[in-house]
Scaffold this motif. Structure first.
Motif, mmCIF file in Angstrom:
data_model
loop_
_atom_site.group_PDB
_atom_site.id
_atom_site.type_symbol
_atom_site.label_atom_id
_atom_site.label_comp_id
_atom_site.label_asym_id
_atom_site.label_seq_id
_atom_site.Cartn_x
_atom_site.Cartn_y
_atom_site.Cartn_z
ATOM 1 N N LEU A 230 0.833 -1.204 0.000
ATOM 2 C CA LEU A 230 0.000 0.000 0.000
ATOM 3 C C LEU A 230 0.868 1.255 0.000
ATOM 4 O O LEU A 230 0.575 2.228 -0.699
ATOM 5 C CB LEU A 230 -0.916 -0.014 1.226
ATOM 6 C CG LEU A 230 -1.913 1.145 1.348
ATOM 7 C CD1 LEU A 230 -2.868 1.158 0.160
ATOM 8 C CD2 LEU A 230 -2.694 1.029 2.649
ATOM 9 N N LEU A 239 -4.921 -5.270 -0.987
ATOM 10 C CA LEU A 239 -6.265 -5.642 -0.555
ATOM 11 C C LEU A 239 -6.466 -7.159 -0.673
ATOM 12 O O LEU A 239 -7.037 -7.797 0.217
ATOM 13 C CB LEU A 239 -7.315 -4.896 -1.371
ATOM 14 C CG LEU A 239 -8.775 -5.178 -1.007
ATOM 15 C CD1 LEU A 239 -9.044 -4.827 0.453
ATOM 16 C CD2 LEU A 239 -9.716 -4.404 -1.927
ATOM 17 N N SER A 242 -4.641 -8.885 2.258
ATOM 18 C CA SER A 242 -5.293 -8.662 3.549
ATOM 19 C C SER A 242 -6.591 -9.449 3.664
ATOM 20 O O SER A 242 -6.919 -9.984 4.732
ATOM 21 C CB SER A 242 -5.566 -7.168 3.760
ATOM 22 O OG SER A 242 -4.367 -6.447 3.868
ATOM 23 N N GLN A 243 -7.353 -9.516 2.598
ATOM 24 C CA GLN A 243 -8.611 -10.270 2.642
ATOM 25 C C GLN A 243 -8.358 -11.757 2.830
ATOM 26 O O GLN A 243 -9.079 -12.440 3.563
ATOM 27 C CB GLN A 243 -9.406 -10.013 1.362
ATOM 28 C CG GLN A 243 -10.017 -8.615 1.305
ATOM 29 C CD GLN A 243 -10.681 -8.305 -0.022
ATOM 30 O OE1 GLN A 243 -10.328 -8.881 -1.055
ATOM 31 N NE2 GLN A 243 -11.644 -7.384 -0.007
ATOM 32 N N ILE A 265 -7.460 -3.457 5.727
ATOM 33 C CA ILE A 265 -8.402 -3.470 4.608
ATOM 34 C C ILE A 265 -9.057 -2.096 4.437
ATOM 35 O O ILE A 265 -9.269 -1.619 3.315
ATOM 36 C CB ILE A 265 -9.460 -4.572 4.814
ATOM 37 C CG1 ILE A 265 -8.814 -5.953 4.592
ATOM 38 C CG2 ILE A 265 -10.654 -4.388 3.885
ATOM 39 C CD1 ILE A 265 -9.707 -7.118 4.974
ATOM 40 N N GLU A 268 -6.727 0.131 2.616
ATOM 41 C CA GLU A 268 -6.626 -0.277 1.211
ATOM 42 C C GLU A 268 -7.891 0.104 0.436
ATOM 43 O O GLU A 268 -7.815 0.526 -0.728
ATOM 44 C CB GLU A 268 -6.365 -1.785 1.154
ATOM 45 C CG GLU A 268 -4.972 -2.152 1.670
ATOM 46 C CD GLU A 268 -4.895 -3.514 2.334
ATOM 47 O OE1 GLU A 268 -3.838 -3.825 2.914
ATOM 48 O OE2 GLU A 268 -5.897 -4.267 2.293
ATOM 49 N N GLN A 269 -9.057 -0.008 1.086
ATOM 50 C CA GLN A 269 -10.295 0.423 0.438
ATOM 51 C C GLN A 269 -10.254 1.914 0.143
ATOM 52 O O GLN A 269 -10.669 2.370 -0.939
ATOM 53 C CB GLN A 269 -11.487 0.085 1.339
ATOM 54 C CG GLN A 269 -11.794 -1.402 1.425
ATOM 55 C CD GLN A 269 -12.814 -1.720 2.497
ATOM 56 O OE1 GLN A 269 -12.980 -0.967 3.468
ATOM 57 N NE2 GLN A 269 -13.520 -2.839 2.335
ATOM 58 N N ALA A 278 -14.566 2.188 3.617
ATOM 59 C CA ALA A 278 -13.378 2.173 4.474
ATOM 60 C C ALA A 278 -13.709 2.654 5.878
ATOM 61 O O ALA A 278 -13.289 2.051 6.883
ATOM 62 C CB ALA A 278 -12.282 3.045 3.866
#
Length: 595
Positions: A230, A239, A242-243, A265, A268-269, A278
């Motif tokens: 990021l 993302l 992380s997911q 997350i 990143e969103q 986010a």
């Protein structure tokens, strides 16, 4: 920052089918991360079934695994059980490894709760096994100390410890441990805003975990890697990592890890333009952290929400989050500053110096043997020279070379001896005042009490403490306070010269050991010291013109005090009474009730 709750060596080979390809010693470690709740139940069952039939080492291993799984699962009940049983094992069996294990688990719990004393707890634990020679225990202790500093955000202090842990794990062939230490080194570089270096360490860690079949661990480290992606503009890749990590953590019931992944997350969103989503993600993560009592995560989560609110134009709310984060971090730092962390670091470093001295002495012995061998070889060559005149020049040259080598070895040996002696002196000297430190005092007192007939005549111990010394530090600053300490230490040393020895045993506390002085003379000496210090003129930079001391006096006659500990307690009680009666006075322990 992504923080893996992994704590080290779990040694038994019990594992579910999901980790069947792992080496035996890594199997339980894997379960502790991927199925901590299930592992806790199994370990409790094993501990109940093996009651009375396990060795101390086997019981310690099971309890350590229980504690690690409990930390990962945020199960305070199981963690408390593991710590209490390790403390009991350490006490009943005099097993220092169990005591160190309990200390490292307590340190992890304190760090997770935002308690600033977590590092101090880890230092105390590491000190308990500092003399260990077992390479696996050495690697384990160095990693846990590295991890405590890294997870507390003290990257500069953590980095050399993590380097030592990596070297120790490489030496033992422990790839799992090496991957853990590399992950912590990535955490350190991330904290120092070095994303490319952090990416390098995270990728190494993932590769090592993957090489031993620990795929889910590689996924877990991937969340750390995502944060660095990021920072370097790779939000989409971040993302996805992380997911994947969040799905694994929620399946395993690792609440703390999942909360941090959710916070990542959210960032990143936002980077992908999904600002509303986010904010919703970070709000939910922060609320769940507070419900779970994970106070150590709250300041970081608040800081991240503040960033997101600022980007969304919610400036007032962003400011509120920033202020609360700073307040909470201030409380944590205040707790850390009030702890004995600095003192423990100094003691740990001093012990490391002692161990280096021991290594030098061992090397000196090897050099002595080499010197003797060289001298013997020179003698043999000299004899050969006399017998073989035909090759006299060649033998003579070889003899001269051997003598030169012997001379060089002798010079090297002398230099190493001098270096070892200097280190030994440093280990027993207070760096500020130049007088004996607490270690030297304890050695001198123990030697005195170990002498034949030490009970008669009477030995005297004076404990000296400054009155209101904090006022000097607060008004004039610590450098001036150090000047006053040195000045008073010099005065004490000159006054007791010939009858006693002065040592600095604490911040503003000194001890005077007077062999065979006698009780009456000891009290007179204490009064002389008290009056002399009160008459000293302080430096011009200090607003106070004079400083006073309180003194507790205790005698060792073999009846009232039977050992060094009792002697110290008697003097300390007398010092406490001197403070209670108004300070700037001398109190003898024989005058106290019950003496």
């Amino acid at each position: 920052m992504r923080r893996l709750l992994l704590l080290g060596l779990c040694l038994l080979a019990t594992l579910a089918h999901a980790a069947a390809t792992l080496p035996a010693r890594d199997a339980v470690r894997y379960r502790a991360v991927t199925d901590p709740h299930g592992l806790i139940a199994e370990l409790r069952q094993q501990l109940d079934q093996r009651t009375g039939s396990t060795t101390p080492k086997q019981e310690r291993d099971l309890l350590w695994q229980l504690g690690v799984a409990a930390v990962n699962a945020n199960d305070d009940t199981a963690l408390t059980e593991a710590v209490l049983r390790l403390d009991s094992l350490a006490s009943v069996r005099d097993y220092t490894l169990a005591a160190a294990s309990a200390g490292f688990l307590r340190a992890r719990q304190k760090i997770a709760r935002g308690d600033g004393n977590g590092v101090s707890e880890a230092l105390r634990a590491a000190a308990k096994v500092q003399d260990e020679s077992d390479p696996e225990i050495v690697a384990w202790a160095r990693y846990n100390l590295c991890d405590a500093y890294a997870m507390s955000g003290k990257a500069h202090s953590a980095m050399p410890l993590c380097e030592q842990a990596q070297a120790a794990y490489r030496a033992t062939g422990d790839i799992w441990g090496l991957a853990q230490a590399e992950n912590d080194q990535g955490v350190n570089h991330a904290a120092l805003e070095q994303p490319h270096k952090a990416i390098e360490y995270y990728q190494r860690s993932r590769q090592h975990f993957a090489s031993i079949g620990a795929g889910q661990m590689a996924v877990m480290v991937g969340d750390n890697l995502a944060q660095m992606y990021l920072k370097v503009g790779r939000a989409g890749e971040a993302l996805a990592l992380s997911q994947a990590s969040l799905a694994q953590e929620e399946a395993a019931g690792r609440v703390s890890d999942a909360l941090i992944s959710r916070a990542n997350i959210a960032l990143e969103q936002a980077a992908l333009g999904q600002s509303r989503q986010a904010l919703s993600t970070i709000d939910a993560a922060l609320g769940d952290a507070r419900k779970a009592g994970l106070d150590g995560l709250v300041p970081d989560l608040l800081e991240r929400r503040s960033e997101l609110r600022e980007k969304a134009g919610q400036l007032r709310l962003a400011l509120e989050d920033a202020r609360e984060s700073i307040r909470l971090l201030g409380q944590r730092n205040a707790a850390a500053q009030s702890s004995d962390e600095a003192s423990l670091e100094a003691r740990y470093a001093a012990r490391e110096k002692e161990l280096r001295i021991r290594t030098l002495e061992h090397q000196n012995r090897l050099q002595e043997l080499a010197l003797k061998s060289a001298r013997a070889e020179a003698a043999e060559r000299g004899e050969l020279q006399r017998r073989q005149t035909a090759v006299g020049l060649l033998v003579k040259g070889a003899g001269v070379a051997a003598v030169l080598i012997a001379g060089l070895l002798y010079l090297l040996l002398r230099a190493q001896r001098r270096h070892a002696a200097e280190l030994r002196i440093q280990a027993l000297r207070d760096p500020l005042t130049g007088i004996d430190n607490r270690r030297a005092f304890m050695q001198r007192a123990a030697a005195l009490l170990g002498e034949a007939g030490a009970a008669t005549p009477v030995h005297v111990l004076l404990l000296v403490d400054f009155d209101h010394f904090k006022q000097i530090n607060d008004s004039a600053g610590h450098p001036q306070g150090d000047r006053v300490l040195s000045m008073v230490a010099e005065h004490l040393g000159k006054t007791v010269e010939g009858v006693g020895h002065v040592a600095r045993i604490g911040g503003e506390e000194f001890a005077v050991l007077c062999p065979r002085l006698g009780a009456e003379a000891g009290v007179r000496l204490a009064e002389t010291l008290r009056a002399g210090v009160a008459a000293l003129s302080l430096p011009a930079a200090v607003p106070q013109r004079h400083v006073t001391i309180s003194i507790g006096v205790a005698v060792f006659d073999g009846r009232h005090c039977r050992d060094l500990g009792g002697w110290m307690r008697a003097a300390d009680a007398a010092l406490y009474s001197a403070k209670s009666y108004g300070r700037n006075r001398v109190v003898a322990s024989s005058l106290l009730p019950g003496a």
